[in-house]
Design an enzyme around this catalytic site. Structure first.
Site, mmCIF file in Angstrom:
data_model
loop_
_atom_site.group_PDB
_atom_site.id
_atom_site.type_symbol
_atom_site.label_atom_id
_atom_site.label_comp_id
_atom_site.label_asym_id
_atom_site.label_seq_id
_atom_site.Cartn_x
_atom_site.Cartn_y
_atom_site.Cartn_z
ATOM 1 N N ALA A 11 0.833 -1.204 0.000
ATOM 2 C CA ALA A 11 0.000 0.000 0.000
ATOM 3 C C ALA A 11 0.868 1.254 0.000
ATOM 4 O O ALA A 11 2.043 1.216 0.374
ATOM 5 C CB ALA A 11 -0.934 0.003 1.208
ATOM 6 N N ASP A 110 12.674 4.107 4.178
ATOM 7 C CA ASP A 110 11.714 4.018 5.279
ATOM 8 C C ASP A 110 12.427 3.888 6.617
ATOM 9 O O ASP A 110 11.999 4.470 7.619
ATOM 10 C CB ASP A 110 10.744 2.856 5.064
ATOM 11 C CG ASP A 110 11.444 1.518 4.867
ATOM 12 O OD1 ASP A 110 12.624 1.500 4.452
ATOM 13 O OD2 ASP A 110 10.801 0.473 5.113
#
Length: 260
Positions: A11, A110
């Site tokens: 996602a 990330d």
């Protein structure tokens, strides 16, 4: 406003920050490598409008991605939609973070984002557990330097593997078992295995990281699956939703001085 985009394998999370640094909108769209920039621009516009956010008010954007095939596509999509400057978190971006890894240039963006946010909180040493397609553990020492990471399979990957590799096990969604630890049926047994098994792994990793980093270790839990896993942990953790987005905002502020 600033648009922060966290591209994961399953996602894409979108976050809008106002001028005061408040995260006022969070939305999600599916990661799909076959979509064009125009399709993504339409999708981003639609979900932001559903949340009451006008894409025309976005004056800057910053992207972190673990899906290289989507990085350029999302950048182009934002440029089409907002006609604003877009920053990709990469080796050329200022983060203020000391990265003590074998090759700092290839550390996942990330991991960099959550480490930047954890370092800013000044509760060090720290461990950030980010639960998405993979479960990542990002470790910071007492100086705030990123000193290492651990990557393990996420719960959804585990369930998918059980279904595809074991002939008699069904495909199930990631939900809490109705019968507690010991499942009374196959689906509850699988759900318990994923939730309790992953929580036990996380508890064990926290203990081992504490042995290496120090007894005063601060542990943060974030990611799309954090809410499901949190009740099964025995270790004390601090839930911080959307920690990557907050890290993206901090990195933007370190690189850009103009108003958003």
């Amino acid at each position: 406003m600033l648009l922060a985009i966290n591209i994961q394998n399953s996602a894409i999370t979108l976050g809008c920050f106002d001028r005061q640094g408040n995260l006022c909108v969070v939305s999600h769209i599916a990661s799909e490598t076959r979509q064009t920039a125009e399709q993504y621009a339409c999708g981003i516009d639609s979900v932001l409008r559903l949340r009451g956010c006008d894409a025309g008010k976005i004056s800057g954007a910053i992207i972190c991605s673990v899906v290289p095939a989507l990085s350029g596509v999302l950048r182009e999509a934002v440029e089409i939609l907002c006609r604003c400057e877009v920053v990709n978190v990469s080796s050329g971006v200022k983060t203020g973070l000391s990265i003590r890894m074998d090759n700092p240039r290839v550390v996942g963006s990330d991991l960099v984002c959550v480490a930047v946010e954890a370092a800013a909180k000044k509760q060090l040493p720290a461990l950030v557990i980010d639960m998405n397609t993979a479960v990542t553990f990002t470790a910071l020492d007492e100086s705030g330097a990123l000193v290492g990471s651990i990557i393990a399979p996420g719960m959804r990957i585990g369930l998918e593997s059980l279904h595809t590799k074991a002939a008699q096990l069904p495909s199930i969604g990631l939900t809490r078992p109705h019968t507690g630890l010991l499942g009374k049926n196959t689906m509850d047994a699988m759900a318990s295995g994923m939730l309790n098994g992953t929580a036990s792994m996380i508890d064990g990793m926290i203990g081992r990281c504490r042995d290496q980093l120090g007894d005063n270790l601060t542990v943060y839990l974030t990611g799309t699956d954090a809410e499901l896993a949190a009740p099964y942990l025995t270790e004390t953790v601090r839930r911080v939703d959307d920690m990557v987005l907050y890290g993206l905002h901090r990195i933007w502020m370190k690189n850009k001085r103009r108003e958003i």
